[in-house]
Design an enzyme around this catalytic site. Structure first.
Site, PDB file in Angstrom:
ATOM      1  N   LYS A   1       0.830  -1.217   0.000  1.00 25.32           N
ATOM      2  CA  LYS A   1       0.000   0.000   0.000  1.00 25.32           C
ATOM      3  C   LYS A   1       0.856   1.255   0.000  1.00 25.32           C
ATOM      4  O   LYS A   1       0.507   2.250  -0.638  1.00 25.32           O
ATOM      5  CB  LYS A   1      -0.966  -0.017   1.188  1.00 25.32           C
ATOM      6  CG  LYS A   1      -2.012  -1.113   1.038  1.00 25.32           C
ATOM      7  CD  LYS A   1      -3.219  -0.932   1.914  1.00 25.32           C
ATOM      8  CE  LYS A   1      -4.257  -1.959   1.484  1.00 25.32           C
ATOM      9  NZ  LYS A   1      -5.474  -1.922   2.281  1.00 25.32           N
TER      10      LYS A   1
ATOM     11  N   LYS B   1      -5.655 -10.862  -6.175  1.00 22.75           N
ATOM     12  CA  LYS B   1      -6.875 -10.969  -5.360  1.00 22.75           C
ATOM     13  C   LYS B   1      -7.852  -9.871  -5.767  1.00 22.75           C
ATOM     14  O   LYS B   1      -7.437  -8.779  -6.170  1.00 22.75           O
ATOM     15  CB  LYS B   1      -6.544 -10.893  -3.863  1.00 22.75           C
ATOM     16  CG  LYS B   1      -6.278  -9.512  -3.315  1.00 22.75           C
ATOM     17  CD  LYS B   1      -6.529  -9.448  -1.791  1.00 22.75           C
ATOM     18  CE  LYS B   1      -6.501  -7.978  -1.357  1.00 22.75           C
ATOM     19  NZ  LYS B   1      -7.151  -7.683  -0.122  1.00 22.75           N
TER      20      LYS B   1
ATOM     21  N   LYS C   1     -10.627  -3.805  -3.628  1.00 20.76           N
ATOM     22  CA  LYS C   1     -11.255  -2.525  -3.955  1.00 20.76           C
ATOM     23  C   LYS C   1     -10.218  -1.483  -4.349  1.00 20.76           C
ATOM     24  O   LYS C   1     -10.543  -0.474  -4.934  1.00 20.76           O
ATOM     25  CB  LYS C   1     -12.124  -2.026  -2.809  1.00 20.76           C
ATOM     26  CG  LYS C   1     -11.355  -1.727  -1.547  1.00 20.76           C
ATOM     27  CD  LYS C   1     -12.311  -1.318  -0.438  1.00 20.76           C
ATOM     28  CE  LYS C   1     -11.755  -1.681   0.907  1.00 20.76           C
ATOM     29  NZ  LYS C   1     -12.459  -2.698   1.622  1.00 20.76           N
TER      30      LYS C   1
HETATM   31  P1  ATP Z   1      -7.950  -3.698  -0.110  1.00 21.59           P
HETATM   32  O1  ATP Z   1      -7.693  -4.860  -1.029  1.00 21.59           O
HETATM   33  O2  ATP Z   1      -8.221  -2.425  -0.788  1.00 21.59           O
HETATM   34  O3  ATP Z   1      -6.975  -3.620   1.002  1.00 21.59           O
HETATM   35  P2  ATP Z   1     -10.012  -5.276   0.729  1.00 21.59           P
HETATM   36  O4  ATP Z   1     -10.830  -5.315  -0.504  1.00 21.59           O
HETATM   37  O5  ATP Z   1      -9.039  -6.359   1.045  1.00 21.59           O
HETATM   38  O6  ATP Z   1      -9.242  -3.954   0.642  1.00 21.59           O
HETATM   39  P3  ATP Z   1     -10.772  -5.134   3.510  1.00 21.59           P
HETATM   40  O7  ATP Z   1     -11.748  -4.303   4.232  1.00 21.59           O
HETATM   41  O8  ATP Z   1      -9.351  -4.807   3.757  1.00 21.59           O
HETATM   42  O9  ATP Z   1     -11.005  -5.068   1.960  1.00 21.59           O
HETATM   43  O10 ATP Z   1     -11.049  -6.678   3.798  1.00 21.59           O
HETATM   44  C1  ATP Z   1     -12.129  -7.174   4.544  1.00 21.59           C
HETATM   45  C2  ATP Z   1     -12.093  -8.668   4.599  1.00 21.59           C
HETATM   46  O11 ATP Z   1     -12.250  -9.234   3.305  1.00 21.59           O
HETATM   47  C3  ATP Z   1     -10.774  -9.249   5.135  1.00 21.59           C
HETATM   48  O12 ATP Z   1     -11.072 -10.334   5.990  1.00 21.59           O
HETATM   49  C4  ATP Z   1     -10.073  -9.740   3.906  1.00 21.59           C
HETATM   50  O13 ATP Z   1      -9.181 -10.798   4.180  1.00 21.59           O
HETATM   51  C5  ATP Z   1     -11.232 -10.205   3.069  1.00 21.59           C
HETATM   52  N1  ATP Z   1     -10.911 -10.166   1.650  1.00 21.59           N
HETATM   53  C6  ATP Z   1     -10.605  -9.073   0.928  1.00 21.59           C
HETATM   54  N2  ATP Z   1     -10.385  -9.388  -0.347  1.00 21.59           N
HETATM   55  C7  ATP Z   1     -10.560 -10.733  -0.460  1.00 21.59           C
HETATM   56  C8  ATP Z   1     -10.482 -11.664  -1.540  1.00 21.59           C
HETATM   57  N3  ATP Z   1     -10.195 -11.272  -2.767  1.00 21.59           N
HETATM   58  N4  ATP Z   1     -10.731 -12.963  -1.294  1.00 21.59           N
HETATM   59  C9  ATP Z   1     -11.044 -13.376  -0.045  1.00 21.59           C
HETATM   60  N5  ATP Z   1     -11.140 -12.558   1.022  1.00 21.59           N
HETATM   61  C10 ATP Z   1     -10.905 -11.242   0.828  1.00 21.59           C
END
Ligand code: ATP
Ligand code: LTN
Length: 335
Positions: A116, A197, A200
């Site tokens: 990040k 992965k 967002k």
């Molecule tokens: P960013 O990728 O922008 O950091 P994020 O989309 O990962 O954000 P978070 O709020 O950080 O969103 O994550 C919330 C939950 O969703 C966490 O438990 C994270 O592990 C899970 N998560 C996020 N993306 C994935 C994914 N692609 N597959 C499975 N679990 C996910």
């Protein structure tokens, strides 16, 4: 709520207008069944959401939207404590104490920080200490398990290290938590770039499907999903990451097994599979959109749920923080 039930805690950031399928399948959906038989605390982590720069009014709105989506997904205020992190001051207070037993080098090794920070012109100290705040979220509630996606494993490892270090140095204070990562959905990948992965903060949102997205846009994104060479519909994440991801999404949302879907689409081609997956996603997310809107149309009711959740959270967190302050040798103030 009975004290002998094991504690679960998890959190999600209010950093988007909707959760995406990765958040939903990897995390939120796992939270729902854990409400039975466990003492569950689920938190909208707004303190974490200001580590990358933000707009105040947008954050406020997204905090309510995040809570509304969690309720829409099946969190039940009668069976879990749903709260907003900034409503419980102990999170920031414990984070300070934990930051004083975290090594600078140790924090520097966090890969999420490195990823990040690399995307920012001037990354904040808050982004650097983010994992320590996350450890505080977990340890305050004496959680024994933390349901998250695979990307959070390293943060959980740090949390365990900090709990063990604190216990060794100042006496048994914290439960050492285990990650709870469901293998099948631990890493939902980006539809347009099936090795990354779904995230967002991806540069393009073309392969990120939001649960609050309108059906036409969901269908479009799924139909444009990158599939793999060949035509065979087979679950093989290594050689066929695109197709395997679609099968995982469809299987989890429809309750059918991957094997059953493989058999049903055998020989029919990627086009037919995508059409079916799109319909499954549209159908599964429709009630989420509807129920989220119902909660957002009734902000008073939503805020009351959050107030009750945070009252209970402050009670538990306050007890842990008092033990921590005493253990580290802070002079207790006179009542
Ligand atoms: P960013 O990728 O922008 O950091 P994020 O989309 O990962 O954000 P978070 O709020 O950080 O969103 O994550 C919330 C939950 O969703 C966490 O438990 C994270 O592990 C899970 N998560 C996020 N993306 C994935 C994914 N692609 N597959 C499975 N679990 C996910
Ligand atoms: N860093 C997590 C969000 C998070 C969290 C937590 C998850 C903050 N505090 C406590 C589990 C437990 C993420 O998903 N990016």
């Amino acid at each position: 709520m009975a004290a002998d039930r094991t504690r679960i805690l998890s959190g999600i950031q209010p950093t988007a207008d909707s959760f995406h399928l990765g958040n939903y399948l990897g995390a939120v959906r796992q939270w729902v069944p854990l409400q039975d038989g466990h003492d569950t605390f689920y938190c909208v982590v707004d303190l974490h959401a200001i580590t990358m720069g933000h707009e105040p009014d947008v954050l406020r709105a997204r905090t309510r939207t995040a809570a509304a989506q969690l309720l829409a997904a099946g969190l039940d205020p009668a069976r879990c404590s749903l709260f907003v992190q900034s409503h419980v001051p102990q999170h920031a207070e414990l984070a300070w104490v934990l930051s004083c037993i975290t090594g600078f080098g140790e924090a520097s090794r966090m890969t999420q920080f490195k990823d990040k920070a690399a995307k920012q012109a001037n990354p904040s100290v808050g982004l650097f200490t983010y994992p320590i705040l996350q450890a505080a979220d977990i340890l305050l509630y004496q959680a024994s398990a933390v349901p998250v996606g695979e990307d959070q494993r390293q943060h959980l490892e740090l949390t365990r290290d900090l709990a063990q270090r604190f216990n060794a140095r100042f006496g048994e204070t914290f439960v050492v938590p285990e990650p709870y990562i469901v293998k099948e959905t631990a890493k939902i990948v980006d539809l347009a770039d099936p090795v990354a992965k779904m995230s967002k903060s991806a540069d393009s949102q073309a392969g990120v499907v939001d649960i609050l997205e309108d059906p036409a846009s969901i269908r479009k994104k799924i139909k444009r999903a990158v599939t793999d060479t060949g035509t065979e519909i087979r679950f093989d994440p290594e050689n066929k990451p695109g197709v395997s991801n679609l099968l995982t999404i469809a299987a989890t949302l429809s309750g059918r097994s991957v094997a059953e879907l493989e058999a049903a689409y055998d020989g029919k081609g990627y086009g037919a599979l995508k059409t079916e997956v799109a319909e499954i996603v549209v159908e599964a997310t429709a009630p989420l959109r509807e129920r989220t809107q119902e909660w957002l149309d009734n902000p008073d009711r939503l805020d009351k749920v959050l107030a009750a959740g945070s009252a209970r959270a402050r009670e538990v967190a306050g007890r842990t923080l008092a033990d921590v302050y005493d253990a580290v040798g802070f002079l207790l103030p006179r009542p």
